[in-house]
Scaffold this motif. Sequence first.
Motif, PDB file in Angstrom:
ATOM      1  N   GLN A 148      52.805  60.416  39.151  1.00  0.00           N
ATOM      2  CA  GLN A 148      52.797  59.332  38.162  1.00  0.00           C
ATOM      3  C   GLN A 148      51.819  59.645  37.040  1.00  0.00           C
ATOM      4  O   GLN A 148      52.102  59.388  35.876  1.00  0.00           O
ATOM      5  N   LEU A 149      50.681  60.187  37.397  1.00  0.00           N
ATOM      6  CA  LEU A 149      49.654  60.492  36.407  1.00  0.00           C
ATOM      7  C   LEU A 149      50.199  61.481  35.369  1.00  0.00           C
ATOM      8  O   LEU A 149      50.033  61.278  34.170  1.00  0.00           O
ATOM      9  N   GLN A 150      50.867  62.518  35.830  1.00  0.00           N
ATOM     10  CA  GLN A 150      51.445  63.501  34.910  1.00  0.00           C
ATOM     11  C   GLN A 150      52.491  62.840  34.008  1.00  0.00           C
ATOM     12  O   GLN A 150      52.599  63.146  32.825  1.00  0.00           O
ATOM     13  N   GLU A 151      53.203  61.914  34.593  1.00  0.00           N
ATOM     14  CA  GLU A 151      54.273  61.226  33.874  1.00  0.00           C
ATOM     15  C   GLU A 151      53.742  60.426  32.680  1.00  0.00           C
ATOM     16  O   GLU A 151      54.408  60.310  31.648  1.00  0.00           O
ATOM     17  N   TYR A 152      52.522  59.886  32.814  1.00  0.00           N
ATOM     18  CA  TYR A 152      51.981  59.019  31.776  1.00  0.00           C
ATOM     19  C   TYR A 152      50.941  59.705  30.884  1.00  0.00           C
ATOM     20  O   TYR A 152      50.425  59.086  29.947  1.00  0.00           O
ATOM     21  N   LYS A 153      50.642  60.958  31.143  1.00  0.00           N
ATOM     22  CA  LYS A 153      49.575  61.627  30.382  1.00  0.00           C
ATOM     23  C   LYS A 153      49.873  61.692  28.889  1.00  0.00           C
ATOM     24  O   LYS A 153      48.987  61.524  28.059  1.00  0.00           O
ATOM     25  N   GLY A 154      51.137  61.929  28.541  1.00  0.00           N
ATOM     26  CA  GLY A 154      51.511  61.983  27.127  1.00  0.00           C
ATOM     27  C   GLY A 154      51.257  60.656  26.431  1.00  0.00           C
ATOM     28  O   GLY A 154      50.724  60.593  25.310  1.00  0.00           O
ATOM     29  N   GLU A 155      51.635  59.582  27.121  1.00  0.00           N
ATOM     30  CA  GLU A 155      51.418  58.230  26.587  1.00  0.00           C
ATOM     31  C   GLU A 155      49.932  57.948  26.412  1.00  0.00           C
ATOM     32  O   GLU A 155      49.503  57.403  25.383  1.00  0.00           O
ATOM     33  N   PHE A 156      49.132  58.335  27.423  1.00  0.00           N
ATOM     34  CA  PHE A 156      47.693  58.094  27.362  1.00  0.00           C
ATOM     35  C   PHE A 156      47.048  58.920  26.252  1.00  0.00           C
ATOM     36  O   PHE A 156      46.133  58.457  25.569  1.00  0.00           O
ATOM     37  N   GLN A 157      47.507  60.150  26.085  1.00  0.00           N
ATOM     38  CA  GLN A 157      46.980  61.022  25.033  1.00  0.00           C
ATOM     39  C   GLN A 157      47.189  60.378  23.661  1.00  0.00           C
ATOM     40  O   GLN A 157      46.295  60.378  22.810  1.00  0.00           O
ATOM     41  N   GLU A 158      48.363  59.811  23.466  1.00  0.00           N
ATOM     42  CA  GLU A 158      48.683  59.153  22.196  1.00  0.00           C
ATOM     43  C   GLU A 158      47.810  57.923  21.980  1.00  0.00           C
ATOM     44  O   GLU A 158      47.306  57.684  20.880  1.00  0.00           O
ATOM     45  N   LEU A 159      47.602  57.145  23.044  1.00  0.00           N
ATOM     46  CA  LEU A 159      46.744  55.955  22.966  1.00  0.00           C
ATOM     47  C   LEU A 159      45.317  56.340  22.578  1.00  0.00           C
ATOM     48  O   LEU A 159      44.716  55.733  21.686  1.00  0.00           O
ATOM     49  N   LEU A 160      44.789  57.361  23.239  1.00  0.00           N
ATOM     50  CA  LEU A 160      43.411  57.791  22.996  1.00  0.00           C
ATOM     51  C   LEU A 160      43.239  58.351  21.593  1.00  0.00           C
ATOM     52  O   LEU A 160      42.175  58.220  20.990  1.00  0.00           O
ATOM     53  N   GLY A 161      44.308  58.959  21.069  1.00  0.00           N
ATOM     54  CA  GLY A 161      44.256  59.517  19.721  1.00  0.00           C
ATOM     55  C   GLY A 161      44.038  58.466  18.658  1.00  0.00           C
ATOM     56  O   GLY A 161      43.487  58.745  17.587  1.00  0.00           O
ATOM     57  N   LYS A 162      44.431  57.230  18.937  1.00  0.00           N
ATOM     58  CA  LYS A 162      44.292  56.136  17.977  1.00  0.00           C
ATOM     59  C   LYS A 162      42.840  55.667  17.852  1.00  0.00           C
ATOM     60  O   LYS A 162      42.475  55.005  16.878  1.00  0.00           O
TER      61      LYS A 162
END
Length: 252
Positions: free
Chosen positions: A122-136
């Motif tokens: 699950q963690l790998q599945e959401y890493k892209g989403e989290f990366q985008e959130l943190l970029g903001k």
Amino acid sequence: MKKIIELKNASVVVNNGFDEVKTILDDVSLTIYEQDFLTILGGNGAGKSTLFNVIAGTLMLTSGSIAIMGEDVTHLSAQKRAAHLSRVFQDPKMGTAPRMTVAENLLIAKFRGQKRGLVSRQLQEYKGEFQELLGKIGNGLDKHLDTPAGLLSGGQRQALSLLMATVKRPELLLLDEHTAALDPKTSQSLMQLTDNFVQTDQLTALMITHQMEDALKYGNRLLVMKDGKIVKDLNKDEKAQLSIADYYRIFD
């Protein structure tokens, strides 16, 4: 207009252990509407933290009632109310798990209130989403997805706490002097980030602050508390007409 929180004649009376009874919240009635951003000012012992704790359910009312989204939650525990509320504390250490990575902390926040184990797939599945959130956020957090939260700076950790509190949109965001432990520059940056989150996601928020400037600049309502009471409830136009000197006079 949709009512998010409604307190009616809310009072908290405590015994200090010396047979002295003290009223720390005194017959407070307050309605918080959807997309309100309220700032709260008041000296020590004014009742600000008591009001927060009463809403969160970590302190029970002696008398009066509290409703969330029209549901009477007066006797419900903090755990039962957690589905509606998120809170960012003054201490950056309070909102994150220090040994877990930034990504793992965000995963916990994403599934808050659901019975679900921490599974690496699950963690790998959401890493892209989290990366985008943190970029903001723009403070370098996006480079620390796999860093334990305990190794972050105070400002980064508090920004992570804010992101965790809002990743699953709460009915009410409680900001408990969340910039007070940071240096002035970091505090200002986090405050701007907070305002951006609230405006962009159209959140309903309640913020305790000791910073007069922040109370003037942010939010559409200002509450002033004294001796367990709300002595002023000013709308955006009313507070825009006040100077910092006027604010100090309120406390005289």
